[in-house]
Each structure stands twice: as C-alpha cells, then as structure tokens.
Design an enzyme around this catalytic site. Structure first.
Site, mmCIF file in Angstrom:
data_model
loop_
_atom_site.group_PDB
_atom_site.id
_atom_site.type_symbol
_atom_site.label_atom_id
_atom_site.label_comp_id
_atom_site.label_asym_id
_atom_site.label_seq_id
_atom_site.Cartn_x
_atom_site.Cartn_y
_atom_site.Cartn_z
ATOM 1 N N CYS A 41 13.570 32.220 -33.834
ATOM 2 C CA CYS A 41 13.165 33.615 -33.666
ATOM 3 C C CYS A 41 14.232 34.567 -34.193
ATOM 4 O O CYS A 41 13.949 35.452 -34.989
ATOM 5 C CB CYS A 41 12.884 33.874 -32.186
ATOM 6 S SG CYS A 41 12.356 35.555 -31.878
ATOM 7 N N LYS A 49 12.054 38.623 -39.956
ATOM 8 C CA LYS A 49 10.749 38.930 -40.547
ATOM 9 C C LYS A 49 10.331 40.365 -40.247
ATOM 10 O O LYS A 49 9.869 41.095 -41.117
ATOM 11 C CB LYS A 49 9.714 37.951 -39.992
ATOM 12 C CG LYS A 49 8.326 38.294 -40.384
ATOM 13 C CD LYS A 49 7.330 37.706 -39.452
ATOM 14 C CE LYS A 49 7.294 38.371 -38.103
ATOM 15 N NZ LYS A 49 6.431 37.636 -37.157
ATOM 16 N N TYR A 175 -0.524 32.833 -39.932
ATOM 17 C CA TYR A 175 0.088 34.155 -39.802
ATOM 18 C C TYR A 175 1.388 34.274 -40.588
ATOM 19 O O TYR A 175 1.699 35.335 -41.133
ATOM 20 C CB TYR A 175 0.227 34.575 -38.333
ATOM 21 C CG TYR A 175 1.431 34.029 -37.593
ATOM 22 C CD1 TYR A 175 2.631 34.727 -37.589
ATOM 23 C CD2 TYR A 175 1.359 32.844 -36.875
ATOM 24 C CE1 TYR A 175 3.737 34.244 -36.909
ATOM 25 C CE2 TYR A 175 2.450 32.359 -36.189
ATOM 26 C CZ TYR A 175 3.641 33.051 -36.209
ATOM 27 O OH TYR A 175 4.724 32.567 -35.540
ATOM 28 N N GLU A 179 1.933 37.138 -43.348
ATOM 29 C CA GLU A 179 3.015 38.106 -43.165
ATOM 30 C C GLU A 179 3.929 38.156 -44.386
ATOM 31 O O GLU A 179 4.266 39.233 -44.884
ATOM 32 C CB GLU A 179 3.831 37.748 -41.919
ATOM 33 C CG GLU A 179 3.055 37.989 -40.631
ATOM 34 C CD GLU A 179 3.848 37.626 -39.375
ATOM 35 O OE1 GLU A 179 3.563 38.199 -38.326
ATOM 36 O OE2 GLU A 179 4.745 36.762 -39.445
ATOM 37 N N HIS A 433 -4.502 62.054 -27.054
ATOM 38 C CA HIS A 433 -5.026 62.651 -28.267
ATOM 39 C C HIS A 433 -3.943 63.409 -29.022
ATOM 40 O O HIS A 433 -3.143 64.088 -28.379
ATOM 41 C CB HIS A 433 -6.164 63.616 -27.891
ATOM 42 C CG HIS A 433 -6.869 64.169 -29.082
ATOM 43 N ND1 HIS A 433 -7.693 63.390 -29.864
ATOM 44 C CD2 HIS A 433 -6.865 65.402 -29.638
ATOM 45 C CE1 HIS A 433 -8.182 64.136 -30.845
ATOM 46 N NE2 HIS A 433 -7.693 65.358 -30.734
ATOM 47 N N GLU A 438 -6.518 55.909 -28.722
ATOM 48 C CA GLU A 438 -7.531 56.505 -27.825
ATOM 49 C C GLU A 438 -8.928 55.964 -28.116
ATOM 50 O O GLU A 438 -9.798 55.995 -27.255
ATOM 51 C CB GLU A 438 -7.518 58.038 -27.893
ATOM 52 C CG GLU A 438 -7.994 58.608 -29.216
ATOM 53 C CD GLU A 438 -7.968 60.147 -29.238
ATOM 54 O OE1 GLU A 438 -8.394 60.761 -28.251
ATOM 55 O OE2 GLU A 438 -7.512 60.715 -30.254
HETATM 56 C C1 LIG Z 1 8.707 32.853 -39.971
HETATM 57 C C2 LIG Z 1 8.437 32.857 -38.498
HETATM 58 C C3 LIG Z 1 8.053 34.023 -37.890
HETATM 59 C C4 LIG Z 1 7.801 34.042 -36.530
HETATM 60 N N1 LIG Z 1 7.419 35.222 -35.956
HETATM 61 C C5 LIG Z 1 7.177 35.274 -34.640
HETATM 62 C C6 LIG Z 1 6.816 36.502 -34.025
HETATM 63 O O1 LIG Z 1 6.690 37.530 -34.687
HETATM 64 N N2 LIG Z 1 6.609 36.520 -32.693
HETATM 65 C C7 LIG Z 1 6.739 35.389 -31.933
HETATM 66 O O2 LIG Z 1 6.544 35.456 -30.724
HETATM 67 N N3 LIG Z 1 7.078 34.203 -32.492
HETATM 68 C C8 LIG Z 1 7.303 34.125 -33.824
HETATM 69 N N4 LIG Z 1 7.675 32.938 -34.390
HETATM 70 C C9 LIG Z 1 7.724 31.738 -33.541
HETATM 71 C C10 LIG Z 1 9.005 31.676 -32.717
HETATM 72 O O3 LIG Z 1 10.122 31.814 -33.567
HETATM 73 C C11 LIG Z 1 9.054 30.331 -31.978
HETATM 74 O O4 LIG Z 1 7.865 30.152 -31.259
HETATM 75 C C12 LIG Z 1 10.235 30.275 -31.021
HETATM 76 O O5 LIG Z 1 11.451 30.448 -31.698
HETATM 77 C C13 LIG Z 1 10.233 28.924 -30.280
HETATM 78 O O6 LIG Z 1 11.361 28.836 -29.466
HETATM 79 P P1 LIG Z 1 11.963 27.422 -29.104
HETATM 80 O O7 LIG Z 1 13.026 27.666 -28.103
HETATM 81 O O8 LIG Z 1 10.888 26.462 -28.787
HETATM 82 O O9 LIG Z 1 12.604 26.860 -30.468
HETATM 83 P P2 LIG Z 1 13.616 27.512 -31.497
HETATM 84 O O10 LIG Z 1 13.766 28.946 -31.330
HETATM 85 O O11 LIG Z 1 13.213 26.993 -32.819
HETATM 86 O O12 LIG Z 1 15.007 26.866 -31.089
HETATM 87 C C14 LIG Z 1 15.272 25.511 -31.233
HETATM 88 C C15 LIG Z 1 16.768 25.329 -31.427
HETATM 89 O O13 LIG Z 1 17.113 23.979 -31.192
HETATM 90 C C16 LIG Z 1 18.126 23.619 -32.097
HETATM 91 N N5 LIG Z 1 18.117 22.166 -32.169
HETATM 92 C C17 LIG Z 1 17.089 21.370 -32.561
HETATM 93 N N6 LIG Z 1 17.434 20.079 -32.395
HETATM 94 C C18 LIG Z 1 18.686 20.064 -31.887
HETATM 95 C C19 LIG Z 1 19.562 19.030 -31.494
HETATM 96 N N7 LIG Z 1 19.228 17.762 -31.583
HETATM 97 N N8 LIG Z 1 20.781 19.377 -30.999
HETATM 98 C C20 LIG Z 1 21.151 20.696 -30.914
HETATM 99 N N9 LIG Z 1 20.355 21.703 -31.261
HETATM 100 C C21 LIG Z 1 19.128 21.392 -31.739
HETATM 101 C C22 LIG Z 1 17.736 24.326 -33.382
HETATM 102 O O14 LIG Z 1 18.830 24.475 -34.253
HETATM 103 C C23 LIG Z 1 17.222 25.652 -32.849
HETATM 104 O O15 LIG Z 1 18.254 26.614 -32.801
HETATM 105 C C24 LIG Z 1 7.947 32.866 -35.757
HETATM 106 C C25 LIG Z 1 8.349 31.680 -36.364
HETATM 107 C C26 LIG Z 1 8.597 31.673 -37.722
HETATM 108 C C27 LIG Z 1 9.015 30.393 -38.367
#
Ligand SMILES: Cc1cc2nc3c(=O)[nH]c(=O)nc-3n(C[C@H](O)[C@H](O)[C@H](O)COP(=O)(O)OP(=O)(O)OC[C@H]3O[C@@H](n4cnc5c(N)ncnc54)[C@H](O)[C@@H]3O)c2cc1C
Length: 448
Positions: A41, A49, A175, A179, A433, A438
């Site tokens: 994110c 983004k 999406y 986008e 308004h 609205e």
């Molecule tokens: C281009 C794009 C646009 C998006 N736009 C939106 C939006 O506008 N609104 C919205 O709500 N969501 C959006 N999302 C989705 C959102 O980013 C994800 O749903 C969210 O980040 C999921 O959170 P998470 O904690 O599951 O995983 P992540 O945020 O992906 O975090 C996972 C973390 O785990 C780490 N990791 C993985 N494996 C290991 C390991 N073995 N050891 C140590 N670290 C590890 C990774 O490096 C990463 O930092 C978007 C996604 C993308 C790709």
C-alpha cells in the site's frame, strides 16, 4: 533463544497494524520485514498510485481552467520531479511506520522470515520462538503467459519507470489496469488498454463498468475489449506486441496488470503443517486461524478481499482474539471501495445484478449528468449515480458513483448502508447544495 507472544511476518498494512495493537495491549511482539515498511500500500500501491492520480488530474486542470478565465503557456510535465517527490514522501511514510512500531515496543527484524518449525521463525540467520505467529506476507503480481511476457512489467515497476512511456500498452481489465491506464493517459502517454473479457472491472455494477469505460475512452484511453496479446518482442522502435486478431502494436512499455497472487511460498508454511488453497493462499477459518491454530494469517495472503482497510480490520480481529476480550468479528458485507480511474468510481453494497439474484424485485434510481464544474471547464466528462433498492423492505442495497471525488462521497454513504438505511431515509435527508452528492438524496423516480 528470544521468545515472543506474537511474531508477525510482513510489515505491510495488516502486519504493522497487528504488531502495534498487540504490543499496545502488553504483548511481546516482533515483526520481520524484508523490504520497505508499509508494504504494498505505502510503497507500490494505494499511496504512490493516488499521488500519480493527483498528478494526472493536474494535467487536465490546466486545460479546464481556461473556461474559468485562466490562461498560461502550455504546461510541461517533468516525470523526474514527480518520481523524486513521490519517493521523498514514501520515505517519510516508511519512517513514520518505523517510529510507530518502535513507539509501541515492537522489535523490528530486517530480513526475510521463514518458519523453521511451528513455533520457531528464522530471520537473517537468527532464530526466535513465538507462542503465536501471524503471516501477513501480502501478494505479488501474477505475470501473463504469452511468449515474450518477460518484456512486460508489473505495477511494481511503473512508479519508477525510465524513461516516461510515450506509448503505453496496459494488459488487463481489473482496477489496477484501469487506474494505470487512466493515470498515464492523464500524464501524457498514448495508452492502449487490452482486456480479453467483454467489459472491464468484473464484479462492479454493469452500469458503472460501461459508463467508466466510455468516460476513459472520451479522455483518450484506447480501450479494446475481447482483445489480447499473443506475443511480445523487442522491435526497432520499442516493444512490438502481436495481438490475438493478427494486428500489431508498437509501444515503449507494456504493463501487465493481470492479477495478483498470494505470497505464501517459501515461508516454510507447509512443513509446519499450514494448509494452502489451490491458488496458493493460506486457508484460514472465520477467526483467521490456519490449520495450525496458533499460526494465523490475514490480508492479501489469504486472498479474500485485497484492500488495505480490510487487512487492517482483519488484524484487529486477530489481536482482539489473542490479546483482548475476543468476540470481534470480520464483516465482509458492504465494504466500500474506490477505483481511481478518471473519473473515479466509488461504490458500496451490491451491484444491480447481484442484488437481483439475492433479493428479486428491486427499484433502481439512476442519474447521469454533466457536473456543474464542467459547464464552464469545457470538459465533456459526465457523472453517473445509482441506487439499488430492495423493493420489499425499501432498504438501499447499493450506492454507485462514477465522477469526481466518488470515493470521498461514497465513504459517507457506506455508513448509511451499514446502518441499514432505507430509501425513505435517503429521501428525508436534506441535500448539500450545490454538490454532485446531493443527487443521492434527491432521486425520486425509479428507472427500473
Ligand atoms: C497498484 C496497487 C494499487 C492498490 N490500490 C489500493 C487502493 O487504492 N486501496 C486499497 O485499499 N488497496 C489498494 N491496493 C491493495 C493493498 O495494497 C493491499 O490489499 C494491502 O497492501 C494488503 O496488505 P497486506 O498486509 O496483506 O500485505 P502487504 O501490504 O503487501 O505487506 C506484505 C509485506 O510482507 C513482506 N514480506 C513478504 N514475505 C516476507 C517474508 N518472508 N519475510 C519478511 N517480510 C515479508 C513484504 O515485503 C510486504 O512488505 C493496491 C494494490 C496495488 C498493487
């Protein structure tokens, strides 16, 4: 060996929230992150983004200001400035996340984590033990499979792309594809978007899908439906894509936004007894326990709803069960969401087709108009607003909008839907308004 109450794998949206909240409740918590704090994110998703989407809107705003009496030399866009300023802001956010974790007393371990056994995690050669483990490792782009696909890039590489792509091919209809097509079109690329299906944005209301596709087309995105890339190769003037219909396209860059898969491989999960689904997601129960009950998983790695606020809410359920009073549950109904196409989409609740399947007789209210702002701007952009109402109970089941600030507007209506508001309640609400919003409280005659 150091022993923790909770070990979190992944410092993204879900992991950071869970670690902080657990530590604030007195648990001894460690978190491992192999890349930048904040996860997808902050670093490669929502935040950069949205910043780029703002940038693309400025491009349009210069044009539109003429109708309001402003004039200036033709503006120029400097991609390097945008990339640099974005990187600075993201680094600031990385620092904020680090401070939040430190302030809550979470031990941060830098490096890739994997399970050595069901209670032992290894990070950068160091082993620690944990009573509970939370996997919040997110997801990763899933590449397409045509010959030459390795020449395409994913959304991860779009933010720092060098040089700026004057001609961009976007593959996909989800999406993220829509986008990026909108954003780069707004920044000045000539964008072609190919989607193999009959309409983009599967899962959204059909009216919204058709409307936004048409609006994106008006702004210059060459959206081709029922179309796909057969192969990709390097050509003299860039990348040459051969399409399924035999035609060819020459572009500077190809973005494959063809889905994201859970990041569950190589974590030692299966050896520890954690069951994965067919798509490689971690299988969890309603309280986010895996098949090994003290190992939980949340966020994109469980492949339910891939949105940051959903990962945050799932984190809170886990923390509440492990270190709070318990009883908190996750509700996947009425999750509002926005798509930062130009114009934006904001939506909450059921699409008309879904509502018809579940409820039968509906009333549909629909308004389509030129927003006040564009009466002088010269833009031909139009706005769509739609309410899906259950005829029997009068409950509003879906609120859908395509237009400026749709996400900002629909967030408020999401509260109304959550509270079970009826159309009568919408009708008795006084409008603000003059706003576009609205319309949602002044639509009186159903169109179906
Ligand atoms: C281009 C794009 C646009 C998006 N736009 C939106 C939006 O506008 N609104 C919205 O709500 N969501 C959006 N999302 C989705 C959102 O980013 C994800 O749903 C969210 O980040 C999921 O959170 P998470 O904690 O599951 O995983 P992540 O945020 O992906 O975090 C996972 C973390 O785990 C780490 N990791 C993985 N494996 C290991 C390991 N073995 N050891 C140590 N670290 C590890 C990774 O490096 C990463 O930092 C978007 C996604 C993308 C790709």
């Amino acid at each position: 060996m150091q022993e923790y109450d909770l070990f979190v794998i992944g410092g993204g949206s879900g992991g950071v929230r869970a670690a902080r909240m657990a530590a604030q409740r007195g648990a001894r918590v460690a978190l491992a992150e192999e890349a930048a704090l904040g996860g997808t994110c902050v670093n490669l998703g929502c935040i950069p983004k949205k910043l780029y989407s703002y940038a693309a809107h400025y491009g349009e705003a210069f044009e539109e200001a003429h109708g309001y009496g402003f004039s200036s030399e033709a503006p120029s866009f400097d991609w390097a400035t945008l990339k640099r300023n974005r990187a600075i802001e993201i680094m600031r956010l990385n620092g904020v996340y680090e401070k939040l974790l430190a302030g809550a007393g979470v031990q941060l371990l830098r490096g890739r984590a994997r399970l050595a056994d069901a209670h032992t995690v290894e990070v950068a050669g160091e082993r620690v033990r944990a009573r509970n483990i939370l996997v919040a490792s997110g997801g990763a782009p899933h590449p397409p499979e045509f010959p030459g696909h390795e020449l395409a890039i994913s959304s991860n590489e779009m933010f720092d792309l060098e040089p700026f792509p004057r001609r961009l091919l976007v593959i996909g209809g989800g999406y993220i594809a829509c986008e990026f097509a909108s954003i780069f079109n707004g920044l000045g690329s000539r964008v072609t978007q190919l989607y193999r299906g009959a309409q983009v944005l599967r899962g959204f209301d059909d009216d919204v899908r058709a409307f936004v596709a048409a609006e994106m087309g008006k702004k210059g995105v060459d959206l081709r439906l029922n179309a796909q890339v057969a192969s990709l190769q390097r050509g003299d003037g860039g990348l040459r894509a051969r399409l399924g219909d035999g035609s060819a396209l020459e572009v500077d860059a190809v973005l494959a936004a063809t889905g994201r898969w859970p990041n569950a491989a190589g974590l030692g999960l299966q050896a520890a007894g954690v069951r994965l689904s067919e798509r490689g997601a971690i299988a969890v129960d309603g309280e986010f326990r895996t098949s090994v009950p003290h190992i939980c998983a949340i966020g994109d790695v469980i492949d339910r709803v891939q949105l940051t606020p959903v990962a945050l809410a799932e984190a809170m359920v886990v923390v509440d069960r492990l270190f709070g009073s318990g009883g908190r549950t996750m509700d996947y109904e009425n999750i509002p969401t926005a798509v930062f196409t130009h114009p934006n989409i904001g939506t909450v609740g059921l699409a008309e087709a879904q509502a018809r399947e579940r409820y039968g007789k509906l009333r549909i209210y629909r308004a389509e108009f030129k927003p006040l702002q564009h009466t002088l701007s010269g833009s031909s952009e139009r706005t769509l607003m739609k309410l899906v109402v259950d005829d029997a109970s009068d409950r509003v089941l879906g609120v859908h909008m395509v237009g400026s600030d749709a996400g900002e507007i629909v967030q408020g209506f999401a509260v109304a839907l959550k509270a079970g508001a009826t159309k009568a309640v919408f009708d008795s609400t006084i409008g603000i308004h003059p706003t576009a919003a609205e319309e949602f409280v002044t639509m009186r005659e159903p169109v179906a």
